[in-house]
Design a protein around this motif. Structure first.
Motif, PDB file in Angstrom:
ATOM      1  N   SER A  52      86.169  47.342  62.743  1.00  0.00           N
ATOM      2  CA  SER A  52      85.898  48.781  62.715  1.00  0.00           C
ATOM      3  C   SER A  52      85.686  49.331  64.117  1.00  0.00           C
ATOM      4  N   ALA A  53      84.997  48.575  64.961  1.00  0.00           N
ATOM      5  CA  ALA A  53      84.771  49.024  66.338  1.00  0.00           C
ATOM      6  C   ALA A  53      86.090  49.154  67.093  1.00  0.00           C
ATOM      7  N   ILE A  54      86.963  48.186  66.921  1.00  0.00           N
ATOM      8  CA  ILE A  54      88.281  48.253  67.577  1.00  0.00           C
ATOM      9  C   ILE A  54      89.097  49.411  67.019  1.00  0.00           C
ATOM     10  N   ALA A  63      82.827  48.280  71.025  1.00  0.00           N
ATOM     11  CA  ALA A  63      83.860  47.253  70.866  1.00  0.00           C
ATOM     12  C   ALA A  63      83.622  46.093  71.830  1.00  0.00           C
ATOM     13  N   TRP A  64      83.244  46.384  73.057  1.00  0.00           N
ATOM     14  CA  TRP A  64      82.980  45.333  74.048  1.00  0.00           C
ATOM     15  C   TRP A  64      81.809  44.462  73.595  1.00  0.00           C
ATOM     16  N   ASN A  65      80.789  45.093  73.060  1.00  0.00           N
ATOM     17  CA  ASN A  65      79.627  44.357  72.582  1.00  0.00           C
ATOM     18  C   ASN A  65      79.981  43.459  71.398  1.00  0.00           C
ATOM     19  N   ARG A  66      80.780  43.951  70.500  1.00  0.00           N
ATOM     20  CA  ARG A  66      81.106  43.188  69.287  1.00  0.00           C
ATOM     21  C   ARG A  66      82.169  42.114  69.514  1.00  0.00           C
ATOM     22  N   THR A  67      83.150  42.406  70.358  1.00  0.00           N
ATOM     23  CA  THR A  67      84.244  41.451  70.551  1.00  0.00           C
ATOM     24  C   THR A  67      83.930  40.388  71.585  1.00  0.00           C
ATOM     25  N   LYS A  68      82.930  40.632  72.411  1.00  0.00           N
ATOM     26  CA  LYS A  68      82.557  39.692  73.482  1.00  0.00           C
ATOM     27  C   LYS A  68      83.726  39.469  74.441  1.00  0.00           C
ATOM     28  N   TRP A  69      84.396  40.585  74.808  1.00  0.00           N
ATOM     29  CA  TRP A  69      85.473  40.503  75.788  1.00  0.00           C
ATOM     30  C   TRP A  69      84.924  39.984  77.113  1.00  0.00           C
ATOM     31  N   ALA A  70      85.785  39.366  77.879  1.00  0.00           N
ATOM     32  CA  ALA A  70      85.411  38.984  79.235  1.00  0.00           C
ATOM     33  C   ALA A  70      85.206  40.263  80.050  1.00  0.00           C
ATOM     34  N   LYS A  71      84.493  40.147  81.172  1.00  0.00           N
ATOM     35  CA  LYS A  71      84.223  41.338  81.996  1.00  0.00           C
ATOM     36  C   LYS A  71      85.502  42.017  82.455  1.00  0.00           C
ATOM     37  N   MET A 131      89.103  46.524  82.103  1.00  0.00           N
ATOM     38  CA  MET A 131      90.473  47.023  81.968  1.00  0.00           C
ATOM     39  C   MET A 131      90.527  48.140  80.921  1.00  0.00           C
ATOM     40  N   TYR A 132      89.870  47.928  79.766  1.00  0.00           N
ATOM     41  CA  TYR A 132      89.879  48.957  78.726  1.00  0.00           C
ATOM     42  C   TYR A 132      89.133  50.210  79.185  1.00  0.00           C
ATOM     43  N   PHE A 133      88.114  50.061  80.010  1.00  0.00           N
ATOM     44  CA  PHE A 133      87.435  51.238  80.558  1.00  0.00           C
ATOM     45  C   PHE A 133      88.349  51.965  81.539  1.00  0.00           C
ATOM     46  N   ALA A 134      89.052  51.210  82.361  1.00  0.00           N
ATOM     47  CA  ALA A 134      89.954  51.814  83.346  1.00  0.00           C
ATOM     48  C   ALA A 134      91.053  52.624  82.662  1.00  0.00           C
ATOM     49  N   ARG A 192      97.813  45.404  69.080  1.00  0.00           N
ATOM     50  CA  ARG A 192      98.322  44.028  69.137  1.00  0.00           C
ATOM     51  C   ARG A 192      97.202  43.020  68.944  1.00  0.00           C
ATOM     52  N   GLU A 193      96.066  43.283  69.580  1.00  0.00           N
ATOM     53  CA  GLU A 193      94.924  42.384  69.453  1.00  0.00           C
ATOM     54  C   GLU A 193      94.453  42.303  67.995  1.00  0.00           C
ATOM     55  N   ALA A 194      94.397  43.435  67.327  1.00  0.00           N
ATOM     56  CA  ALA A 194      93.979  43.463  65.927  1.00  0.00           C
ATOM     57  C   ALA A 194      94.999  42.745  65.043  1.00  0.00           C
ATOM     58  N   GLU A 195      96.283  42.961  65.301  1.00  0.00           N
ATOM     59  CA  GLU A 195      97.316  42.278  64.518  1.00  0.00           C
ATOM     60  C   GLU A 195      97.249  40.771  64.728  1.00  0.00           C
ATOM     61  N   ASP A 196      97.032  40.335  65.963  1.00  0.00           N
ATOM     62  CA  ASP A 196      96.910  38.903  66.239  1.00  0.00           C
ATOM     63  C   ASP A 196      95.703  38.300  65.530  1.00  0.00           C
ATOM     64  N   ALA A 197      94.604  39.062  65.467  1.00  0.00           N
ATOM     65  CA  ALA A 197      93.412  38.571  64.773  1.00  0.00           C
ATOM     66  C   ALA A 197      93.664  38.426  63.282  1.00  0.00           C
TER      67      ALA A 197
END
Length: 116
Positions: free
Chosen positions: A7-9, A64-72, A77-80, A97-102
């Motif tokens: 949902s966050a994504i 989304a960053w908090n829930r997915t535990k993305w690397a810094k 990159m998503y903020f940029a 793409r990330e959601a489809e891969d998951a």
């Protein structure tokens, strides 16, 4: 991927395109105002709209960053993408793409398929 992460994504995807459009339209109208038509000022209308969309993007990005535990680097990159003109479109495509891969990975785990 659990439901809250998905949902966050999804929320981030949904706000990224309108935020990207508002950025491009606001920048274009500002250029028009200062180069072609000096009486053409839509910033009082478009500015707050873009501001709200940008704030929503940042809030959804943090969630989304908090829930997915993305690397810094991935999180940065998503903020940029929210700062770069048209970056919202790139963010939406990558998040999709990330959601489809998951989903594919979850189905493979469910069926017991293991990569060789």
């Amino acid at each position: 991927m659990d439901l809250k992460t998905a949902s966050a994504i999804r929320r981030l995807r949904l706000v990224s395109v309108p935020e990207g459009i508002s950025w491009i339209v606001l920048a274009s109208c500002t250029v028009i105002k200062y180069t072609v038509a000096s009486g053409f000022d839509v910033a009082p209308v478009l500015g707050p709209i873009h501001g709200v969309l940008f704030i929503l993007y940042v809030l959804f990005w943090l969630d989304a960053w908090n829930r997915t535990k993305w690397a810094k680097g991935t999180g940065a990159m998503y903020f940029a993408y929210s700062i770069i003109p048209g970056g919202g479109f790139v963010a939406e495509r990558r998040l999709r793409r990330e959601a489809e891969d998951a989903v594919i990975a979850a189905r493979a785990r469910k069926e017991g398929v293991v990569n060789a």
